[in-house]
Design an enzyme around this catalytic site. Sequence first.
Site, PDB file in Angstrom:
ATOM      1  N   LYS A 167      44.036  28.724  34.479  1.00 26.86           N
ATOM      2  CA  LYS A 167      42.914  29.036  35.287  1.00 26.86           C
ATOM      3  C   LYS A 167      42.133  27.896  35.803  1.00 26.86           C
ATOM      4  CE  LYS A 167      42.146  33.525  33.088  1.00 26.86           C
ATOM      5  NZ  LYS A 167      41.275  34.320  32.126  1.00 26.86           N
TER       6      LYS A 167
ATOM      7  N   ASP B 278      36.316  37.217  35.574  1.00 27.18           N
ATOM      8  CA  ASP B 278      36.043  37.435  34.046  1.00 27.18           C
ATOM      9  C   ASP B 278      34.622  37.812  33.593  1.00 27.18           C
ATOM     10  OD1 ASP B 278      38.850  37.224  33.462  1.00 27.18           O
ATOM     11  OD2 ASP B 278      38.581  34.976  33.273  1.00 27.18           O
TER      12      ASP B 278
END
Length: 268
Positions: free
Chosen positions: A65, A102
Amino acid sequence: MIKLAVLGNPIGHSRSPEIHGLFAQQFGIALDYQKVLVPEQGLAEAVAELVRQGARGCNITVPFKADALALCNEIKGGAASLGVINTLDFSPDGAVHGYNTDAQGLMTDLKDHLQQSIQDRKVLLIGAGGAAQGVVSALIGEAPETLHLWNRTHQRAEQLAGLSRSAGLQAKTSAQLDGQYDLIINATAAGLKGSVPDLPSRIIGPESFCYDLSYSHTETPFLQWAASLGARHRADGFGMLIEQAAAAFHIWFGLSPDTQVVRAEIAS
Ligand code: ATR
């Protein structure tokens, strides 16, 4: 057929193809969503290959990420300050746009699905890695009464608190954690190894809502620990997974899938 993928290592456990497949069905979209196991240094090549194949975009998962940030031509929606990306959108000219869904996934799950407000509550975030980094700004934005950050390596918690530049976020050692919290969010990778962060039991009471960003078929080690201390309200990150996927789907298609239906379909 529209091509998408999720890139990570390991990747075998990913539920993303199933979730996006169900979203696509809701709109009659023909979707080819693959899991791609990416070698340690192989993210740039894997993304370039997807662009060559004419994919619409991809999701990025552990441990890539942070690496994904460097591959973006443009970073959208505050993801640059988070330092972590979980969704790439490829434009027809091959430009790569990076997003992080997220935090939105966590907020939608906590507030809309679990009816947990954050405002004016005493909140503890556990962990200071990529997962914690991805959600910390959104938590600050909800104006909790206190937001404490604990990490096994305290210096990393200090660093993340410093980066966020919010007076409201304070890094705490175990000795400094004072009493019970209303909401405790586990953002560590401890559960992957079957362990629980070494925290004092006094932080949890019967009304402490305990949330684990990880998920599993059985209750996660952190939630089992919380249950053993009497916490009555607990949830794992499966709801967040579905909601972050819905936000990514909206980026790619401009469409908002019905997540309640998918939760029920997957649970059954
Ligand atoms: P991720 O992107 O999943 O957050 P990461 O950046 O490697 O992965 O961070 C892992 C997080 O889990 C860190 O907060 C790590 O704590 P350290 O900074 O002390 O390494 C935490 N973690 C991993 N295993 C743990 C364990 N057994 N107990 C407590 N925390 C743990």
